[in-house]
Design a protein around this motif. Structure first.
Motif, PDB file in Angstrom:
ATOM      1  N   LEU A   1      40.088  25.357  40.080  1.00 19.06           N
ATOM      2  CA  LEU A   1      39.141  26.321  40.369  1.00 19.06           C
ATOM      3  C   LEU A   1      39.891  27.562  40.127  1.00 19.06           C
ATOM      4  N   ALA A   2      39.175  27.793  39.718  1.00 16.96           N
ATOM      5  CA  ALA A   2      39.678  29.122  39.457  1.00 16.96           C
ATOM      6  C   ALA A   2      39.488  29.995  40.667  1.00 16.96           C
ATOM      7  N   SER A   3      39.993  31.229  40.585  1.00 14.55           N
ATOM      8  CA  SER A   3      39.857  32.137  41.707  1.00 14.55           C
ATOM      9  C   SER A   3      38.396  32.406  41.966  1.00 14.55           C
ATOM     10  N   PRO A   4      37.964  32.463  43.249  1.00 17.27           N
ATOM     11  CA  PRO A   4      36.572  32.739  43.536  1.00 17.27           C
ATOM     12  C   PRO A   4      36.178  34.096  42.961  1.00 17.27           C
ATOM     13  N   ALA A   5      34.994  34.123  42.339  1.00 15.11           N
ATOM     14  CA  ALA A   5      34.501  35.383  41.799  1.00 15.11           C
ATOM     15  C   ALA A   5      33.625  36.069  42.821  1.00 15.11           C
ATOM     16  N   LEU A   6      33.607  37.371  42.780  1.00 18.85           N
ATOM     17  CA  LEU A   6      32.738  38.119  43.673  1.00 18.85           C
ATOM     18  C   LEU A   6      31.303  38.006  43.199  1.00 18.85           C
ATOM     19  N   ALA A   7      30.368  38.156  44.119  1.00 24.43           N
ATOM     20  CA  ALA A   7      28.968  38.104  43.736  1.00 24.43           C
ATOM     21  C   ALA A   7      28.621  39.322  42.903  1.00 24.43           C
ATOM     22  N   ALA A   8      27.780  39.109  41.908  1.00 24.17           N
ATOM     23  CA  ALA A   8      27.357  40.211  41.065  1.00 24.17           C
ATOM     24  C   ALA A   8      26.405  41.108  41.817  1.00 24.17           C
ATOM     25  N   PRO A   9      26.367  42.403  41.475  1.00 23.21           N
ATOM     26  CA  PRO A   9      25.401  43.290  42.100  1.00 23.21           C
ATOM     27  C   PRO A   9      23.994  42.756  41.898  1.00 23.21           C
ATOM     28  N   GLY A  10      23.247  42.699  42.968  1.00 32.72           N
ATOM     29  CA  GLY A  10      21.882  42.209  42.877  1.00 32.72           C
ATOM     30  C   GLY A  10      21.776  40.707  42.890  1.00 32.72           C
TER      31      GLY A  10
ATOM     32  N   SER B   1      36.093  38.302  38.179  1.00 30.68           N
ATOM     33  CA  SER B   1      35.988  37.065  37.397  1.00 30.68           C
ATOM     34  C   SER B   1      37.330  36.350  37.292  1.00 30.68           C
ATOM     35  N   SER B   2      37.290  35.033  37.243  1.00 26.61           N
ATOM     36  CA  SER B   2      38.497  34.256  36.965  1.00 26.61           C
ATOM     37  C   SER B   2      38.829  34.423  35.480  1.00 26.61           C
ATOM     38  N   LEU B   3      40.100  34.604  35.176  1.00 24.99           N
ATOM     39  CA  LEU B   3      40.539  34.907  33.811  1.00 24.99           C
ATOM     40  C   LEU B   3      41.702  34.012  33.411  1.00 24.99           C
ATOM     41  N   VAL B   4      41.771  33.700  32.112  1.00 25.53           N
ATOM     42  CA  VAL B   4      42.926  32.965  31.610  1.00 25.53           C
ATOM     43  C   VAL B   4      43.960  33.940  31.047  1.00 25.53           C
ATOM     44  N   GLY B   5      43.534  35.140  30.680  1.00 21.36           N
ATOM     45  CA  GLY B   5      44.477  36.126  30.170  1.00 21.36           C
ATOM     46  C   GLY B   5      44.328  36.420  28.694  1.00 21.36           C
ATOM     47  N   ILE B   6      43.084  36.424  28.192  1.00 23.98           N
ATOM     48  CA  ILE B   6      42.825  36.761  26.791  1.00 23.98           C
ATOM     49  C   ILE B   6      43.169  38.231  26.550  1.00 23.98           C
ATOM     50  N   LYS B   7      43.851  38.499  25.437  1.00 21.97           N
ATOM     51  CA  LYS B   7      44.257  39.858  25.112  1.00 21.97           C
ATOM     52  C   LYS B   7      43.505  40.371  23.885  1.00 21.97           C
ATOM     53  N   GLU B   8      43.044  41.620  23.977  1.00 22.93           N
ATOM     54  CA  GLU B   8      42.413  42.263  22.837  1.00 22.93           C
ATOM     55  C   GLU B   8      43.414  42.368  21.689  1.00 22.93           C
ATOM     56  N   LYS B   9      42.924  42.203  20.470  1.00 24.93           N
ATOM     57  CA  LYS B   9      43.688  42.286  19.215  1.00 24.93           C
ATOM     58  C   LYS B   9      44.583  41.078  18.967  1.00 24.93           C
ATOM     59  N   GLU B  10      44.568  40.113  19.884  1.00 24.39           N
ATOM     60  CA  GLU B  10      45.320  38.875  19.660  1.00 24.39           C
ATOM     61  C   GLU B  10      44.392  37.812  19.056  1.00 24.39           C
ATOM     62  N   THR B  11      44.985  36.878  18.349  1.00 26.60           N
ATOM     63  CA  THR B  11      44.221  35.813  17.695  1.00 26.60           C
ATOM     64  C   THR B  11      44.411  34.493  18.434  1.00 26.60           C
TER      65      THR B  11
ATOM     66  N   LEU C   1      40.558  25.469  26.201  1.00 28.63           N
ATOM     67  CA  LEU C   1      41.511  25.146  27.266  1.00 28.63           C
ATOM     68  C   LEU C   1      41.483  26.222  28.344  1.00 28.63           C
ATOM     69  N   GLY C   2      41.296  27.474  27.933  1.00 31.55           N
ATOM     70  CA  GLY C   2      41.149  28.546  28.910  1.00 31.55           C
ATOM     71  C   GLY C   2      39.909  28.393  29.765  1.00 31.55           C
ATOM     72  N   VAL C   3      38.829  27.887  29.157  1.00 29.02           N
ATOM     73  CA  VAL C   3      37.583  27.663  29.900  1.00 29.02           C
ATOM     74  C   VAL C   3      37.760  26.547  30.919  1.00 29.02           C
ATOM     75  N   PHE C   4      38.319  25.419  30.502  1.00 29.81           N
ATOM     76  CA  PHE C   4      38.372  24.250  31.380  1.00 29.81           C
ATOM     77  C   PHE C   4      39.521  24.303  32.382  1.00 29.81           C
ATOM     78  N   LEU C   5      40.680  24.774  31.969  1.00 28.04           N
ATOM     79  CA  LEU C   5      41.817  24.739  32.878  1.00 28.04           C
ATOM     80  C   LEU C   5      41.808  25.896  33.871  1.00 28.04           C
ATOM     81  N   ARG C   6      41.517  27.098  33.388  1.00 24.65           N
ATOM     82  CA  ARG C   6      41.569  28.278  34.253  1.00 24.65           C
ATOM     83  C   ARG C   6      40.191  28.837  34.559  1.00 24.65           C
ATOM     84  N   SER C   7      39.142  28.168  34.086  1.00 26.56           N
ATOM     85  CA  SER C   7      37.772  28.644  34.293  1.00 26.56           C
ATOM     86  C   SER C   7      37.642  30.093  33.834  1.00 26.56           C
ATOM     87  N   GLY C   8      38.289  30.412  32.725  1.00 26.16           N
ATOM     88  CA  GLY C   8      38.384  31.787  32.270  1.00 26.16           C
ATOM     89  C   GLY C   8      37.073  32.361  31.754  1.00 26.16           C
ATOM     90  N   ASN C   9      36.529  33.317  32.488  1.00 28.85           N
ATOM     91  CA  ASN C   9      35.322  33.990  32.024  1.00 28.85           C
ATOM     92  C   ASN C   9      35.600  34.815  30.777  1.00 28.85           C
TER      93      ASN C   9
END
Length: 427
Positions: A28-37, A141-151, A159-167
């Motif tokens: 599980l990933a880290s609990p996410a906060l509820a969205a506004p509304g 949001s739970s994150l795996v650590g995707i970086k902008e400009k990286e491939t 794997l980021g979705v399933f292992l770290r529940s990365g949004n």
């Protein structure tokens, strides 16, 4: 070894175990906060009337089980608002509690996301992330650590979705699919195709949102469909993997890419201080948000039986409670499978035949006032006698054995799995 290839998974030789197979129309990933509304916490009381898809008993509130001589009572102290345990091979629902209650799903909704998108992109395809890909993620949001400009390869992202529940990984894949709105539309269409009619998708990552709901029954359908796909099975059964980090450039102009290890937050797969690795586990997905609480769907195999379990929002405030209740339900299911009369069945997708020459006859859906009342009465008696339960999941593997005629896939209710992934207890 490339970062995208260094993973830990466990496989054992094929057994005679079989899994109900169906193919969808091509195309599980880290609990996410509820969205506004986001909608308020659901009522503690289930609706008096719920869907009866899969059997009349499944539309009744409370615990549904048909106890008889030789059938073990359910585990004690089950506190989840909703749960279901079923035989993945036959589709029989062995027992359930508010199976069709529409609740916030949290990241277990990522099973539908994956089942919808996994077939669309080759796992070796590469994607360079731009700022727009990461836009719109909910706070906390739970994150795996995707970086902008990286491939990243598609495999990295899954794997980021399933292992770290990365949004963040979900949003990048959604961008590749034409954007969040298109992905939500695709997921809702696929849910309808699977006859998961309790589900309404608002966000592809399961982040709390108004009117976003699913049910234990539907989440089980998503897992069952996803597990027909080889890549889905591989991702959800991976315990740990090396994930690409940032690219750095030395003073001499040499470019290197850092990596870091990620571990699956499914505690029945990876273990924790108070939850051992579950024997036979091989997925599927966990979740946790403010509105949904903890949710979990798992699959496990033991002695030729393949079971699915879904647990939603345990009310007992204990560490790893969702996994403890899931494990208890799986334990019960393995003892009861083949002995207990089912209270319903997992339905096949729209337009898919549920029988074939030589196939095992479909499980008879529970129905009729007498049957429903009997199941409800027996469940109530069991509860008064202190029964309750929880369990977890296994790993399945298998390519679809389908017959293709005039562009239509047919279903074979039983078939040997070409590959079965199982988790051994730690030595």
């Amino acid at each position: 070894m490339p970062a995208s290839e260094k993973t830990t998974r466990h496989r054992l030789p094929v057994t005679a175990a079989a899994l109900l197979s169906f193919a969808l129309p091509v195309g599980l990933a880290s609990p996410a906060l509820a969205a506004p509304g986001a909608s308020a916490s659901p009522s503690a009381t289930p609706p008096a009337s719920m869907s009866t898809l899969g059997g009349a008993s499944l539309g009744l509130p409370g615990t549904q089980v048909r106890l008889a001589a030789g059938v073990p009572v359910l585990p004690k102290d089950l506190s989840a608002r909703s749960w279901i345990v079923s035989d993945a091979e036959s589709g029989q629902v062995l027992a359930a509690h508010n199976a069709h209650w529409k609740l916030a799903p949290a990241s277990t909704l990522k099973m539908l996301f994956a089942d919808t998108l996994v077939p669309k992109f080759p796992k070796t395809e590469k994607h360079k992330v731009v700022a727009h890909d990461l836009a719109g993620m909910g706070a906390g949001s739970s994150l795996v650590g995707i970086k902008e400009k990286e491939t990243y390869t598609v495999r990295d992202l899954w794997l980021g979705v399933f292992l770290r529940s990365g949004n963040d990984a979900v949003h990048v894949l959604s961008s590749m699919n034409g954007g969040v709105a298109q992905t939500v539309a695709d997921m809702n269409a696929h849910a309808k195709e699977l006859r998961a009619l309790d589900t309404n998708v608002v966000t592809p990552d399961g982040y709390d949102a108004k009117k976003q709901v699913s049910s234990a029954y539907d989440l089980t359908l998503f897992a069952r469909s996803g597990l027909q796909k080889k890549d889905f099975r591989a991702y959800c059964s991976t315990v740990r993997a090396s994930f690409p980090g940032a690219t750095t450039k030395s003073k001499k102009g040499k470019t290197t890419r850092d990596t870091f290890e990620i571990q699956n937050t499914n505690r029945l797969l990876s273990g924790d201080s108070d939850v051992p690795v579950y024997q036979g586990i091989a997925g599927v997905k966990n979740g946790n948000t403010t509105n949904a609480g903890a949710t979990f769907t798992g699959v496990a195999e033991r002695d030729g039986h393949v079971l699915l379990v879904t647990v939603m929002n345990p009310q007992k405030d204990e560490h790893n409670e969702v996994y403890k209740e899931a494990a208890a339900l799986l334990d019960w299911g393995f003892r009861a499978d083949g002995k207990v009369q089912p209270v319903g069945e997992l339905v096949a997708p729209e337009g898919v035949s549920t029988a074939q020459p030589g196939a095992t006859a479909p499980a008879t859906p529970t129905g009729g006032p007498g049957a429903s009342a009997s199941a409800h009465t027996e469940a109530g008696a069991a509860a008064r006698n202190g029964s309750g339960g929880a369990t977890v999941a296994l790993a399945l593997c298998g390519g679809l054995l389908v017959l293709l005629a005039a562009g239509v896939f047919l279903v074979n209710r039983r078939w040997p799995l070409p590959e079965l992934m199982r988790r051994r207890p730690r030595p």
